[in-house]
Design a protein around this motif. Sequence first.
Motif, PDB file in Angstrom:
ATOM      1  N   ALA A  56      -2.174  -0.929   6.692  1.00  0.00           N
ATOM      2  CA  ALA A  56      -2.640  -2.235   7.166  1.00  0.00           C
ATOM      3  C   ALA A  56      -4.129  -2.169   7.479  1.00  0.00           C
ATOM      4  O   ALA A  56      -4.625  -1.145   7.955  1.00  0.00           O
ATOM      5  CB  ALA A  56      -1.857  -2.665   8.401  1.00  0.00           C
ATOM      6  N   PRO A  57      -4.869  -3.253   7.253  1.00  0.00           N
ATOM      7  CA  PRO A  57      -6.302  -3.248   7.562  1.00  0.00           C
ATOM      8  C   PRO A  57      -6.549  -3.000   9.044  1.00  0.00           C
ATOM      9  O   PRO A  57      -5.797  -3.471   9.904  1.00  0.00           O
ATOM     10  CB  PRO A  57      -6.754  -4.663   7.160  1.00  0.00           C
ATOM     11  CG  PRO A  57      -5.710  -5.152   6.204  1.00  0.00           C
ATOM     12  CD  PRO A  57      -4.424  -4.530   6.654  1.00  0.00           C
TER      13      PRO A  57
ATOM     14  N   ALA B 263       0.062   5.057   1.178  1.00  0.00           N
ATOM     15  CA  ALA B 263      -0.809   4.260   2.044  1.00  0.00           C
ATOM     16  C   ALA B 263      -1.653   5.129   2.962  1.00  0.00           C
ATOM     17  O   ALA B 263      -1.126   5.987   3.684  1.00  0.00           O
ATOM     18  CB  ALA B 263       0.032   3.298   2.882  1.00  0.00           C
ATOM     19  N   THR B 264      -2.954   4.877   2.961  1.00  0.00           N
ATOM     20  CA  THR B 264      -3.815   5.456   3.980  1.00  0.00           C
ATOM     21  C   THR B 264      -3.403   4.867   5.323  1.00  0.00           C
ATOM     22  O   THR B 264      -3.378   3.652   5.499  1.00  0.00           O
ATOM     23  CB  THR B 264      -5.286   5.138   3.695  1.00  0.00           C
ATOM     24  OG1 THR B 264      -5.645   5.705   2.429  1.00  0.00           O
ATOM     25  CG2 THR B 264      -6.189   5.712   4.775  1.00  0.00           C
ATOM     26  N   SER B 265      -3.069   5.740   6.262  1.00  0.00           N
ATOM     27  CA  SER B 265      -2.465   5.300   7.516  1.00  0.00           C
ATOM     28  C   SER B 265      -3.168   5.946   8.701  1.00  0.00           C
ATOM     29  O   SER B 265      -3.797   7.002   8.567  1.00  0.00           O
ATOM     30  CB  SER B 265      -0.971   5.659   7.534  1.00  0.00           C
ATOM     31  OG  SER B 265      -0.302   5.050   6.434  1.00  0.00           O
TER      32      SER B 265
ATOM     33  N   SER C 123       0.822  -1.212   0.000  1.00  0.00           N
ATOM     34  CA  SER C 123       0.000   0.000   0.000  1.00  0.00           C
ATOM     35  C   SER C 123       0.857   1.264   0.000  1.00  0.00           C
ATOM     36  O   SER C 123       0.423   2.312  -0.480  1.00  0.00           O
ATOM     37  CB  SER C 123      -0.923   0.009   1.217  1.00  0.00           C
ATOM     38  OG  SER C 123      -1.799  -1.088   1.197  1.00  0.00           O
ATOM     39  N   ILE C 124       2.052   1.164   0.576  1.00  0.00           N
ATOM     40  CA  ILE C 124       2.938   2.328   0.626  1.00  0.00           C
ATOM     41  C   ILE C 124       3.417   2.705  -0.758  1.00  0.00           C
ATOM     42  O   ILE C 124       3.693   3.868  -1.049  1.00  0.00           O
ATOM     43  CB  ILE C 124       4.133   2.053   1.567  1.00  0.00           C
ATOM     44  CG1 ILE C 124       3.620   1.862   3.001  1.00  0.00           C
ATOM     45  CG2 ILE C 124       5.163   3.181   1.524  1.00  0.00           C
ATOM     46  CD1 ILE C 124       4.704   1.449   3.984  1.00  0.00           C
ATOM     47  N   GLY C 125       3.486   1.730  -1.670  1.00  0.00           N
ATOM     48  CA  GLY C 125       3.960   1.981  -3.022  1.00  0.00           C
ATOM     49  C   GLY C 125       5.461   1.795  -3.130  1.00  0.00           C
ATOM     50  O   GLY C 125       6.124   1.340  -2.182  1.00  0.00           O
ATOM     51  N   PRO C 126       6.043   2.155  -4.280  1.00  0.00           N
ATOM     52  CA  PRO C 126       7.484   1.967  -4.484  1.00  0.00           C
ATOM     53  C   PRO C 126       8.294   2.783  -3.473  1.00  0.00           C
ATOM     54  O   PRO C 126       7.993   3.950  -3.220  1.00  0.00           O
ATOM     55  CB  PRO C 126       7.713   2.473  -5.907  1.00  0.00           C
ATOM     56  CG  PRO C 126       6.368   2.465  -6.563  1.00  0.00           C
ATOM     57  CD  PRO C 126       5.379   2.730  -5.482  1.00  0.00           C
TER      58      PRO C 126
END
Length: 286
Positions: free
Chosen positions: A171-172, A250-252, A49-52
């Motif tokens: 993370a969920p 990432a949505t955090s 989710s964070i990406g590269p």
Amino acid sequence: MDEDHGPNGDRANAARRLDQATRSTLRADLARLGVRPDDLVMVHAGLRSIGPVVGGVNTVVQALLDAVGRNGTVAAYLDFEPGFEDDDDPAAIPVFDKRTARAARDHGVLHETLRTWPGALRSDHPDAGVMAIGARAEWITAPHPFQYGYGEGTPFERIVVGGGRVLMLGAPLDTITLLHHAEHKAALPDKRIHRYRRLMPGPDGPVWVAFEEFDTGDPVSARLPSDCFERIARDHLAAGHGRQGTVGLATSFLFDAAELVAFGVRWLEGFPSGMSTRGGFRRPVD
């Protein structure tokens, strides 16, 4: 000509680099989310989710350690994969060794990277294990009772009383391990209990140890919904607690551990009396 050479290739490489997170950009994202120097942070992450990220998972760990600073502490949950069944030949079952037992793969590569990071300490519990790096790592990880490993006298309780925070990096929300501590504390009359055993190191050689826990494989009570952890987190956010932001792509989320556990206990004890909602919960961090 190689496509990565020449003006067009340089521009393409520059564009790719702009899409990649770095140690410094991740550190800045964590600061905007609210992670501060000296913090004690229990982290869960969905790295995809964070990406590269330039440097991959190691860079994420470095950014986390940068964010909390030399007086801070990064902690994480460490389950492990036994690799055997109860009816296997006892003589063939390996002894649990916290120095080498890999973190469960379904928790992602970050947890295994943290486990093997220089200076990382790991608690003694094979299934409710916690690792930590930093100023309070020794205090967090020891002792860890074998019975009811999410309850009193455990790393989970110390994260709460030590002013810890829970960091969800893509993370969920249903994977917040600290909410098992809320399940332990909640006064519910019909909690499921799980009993099992592990082959553990002893002073005179391996010994079978019996463990007893409130069941963490499903909600601790049959009357609770299967998604109760996610509902607790979302209701907590909807009530104005916690923070939401973006780390990398990432949505955090960042939660105060004590507030989250106290809210979780009330939610569990009150269900289904109306505490649960599914409304909006976004709280700006900028």
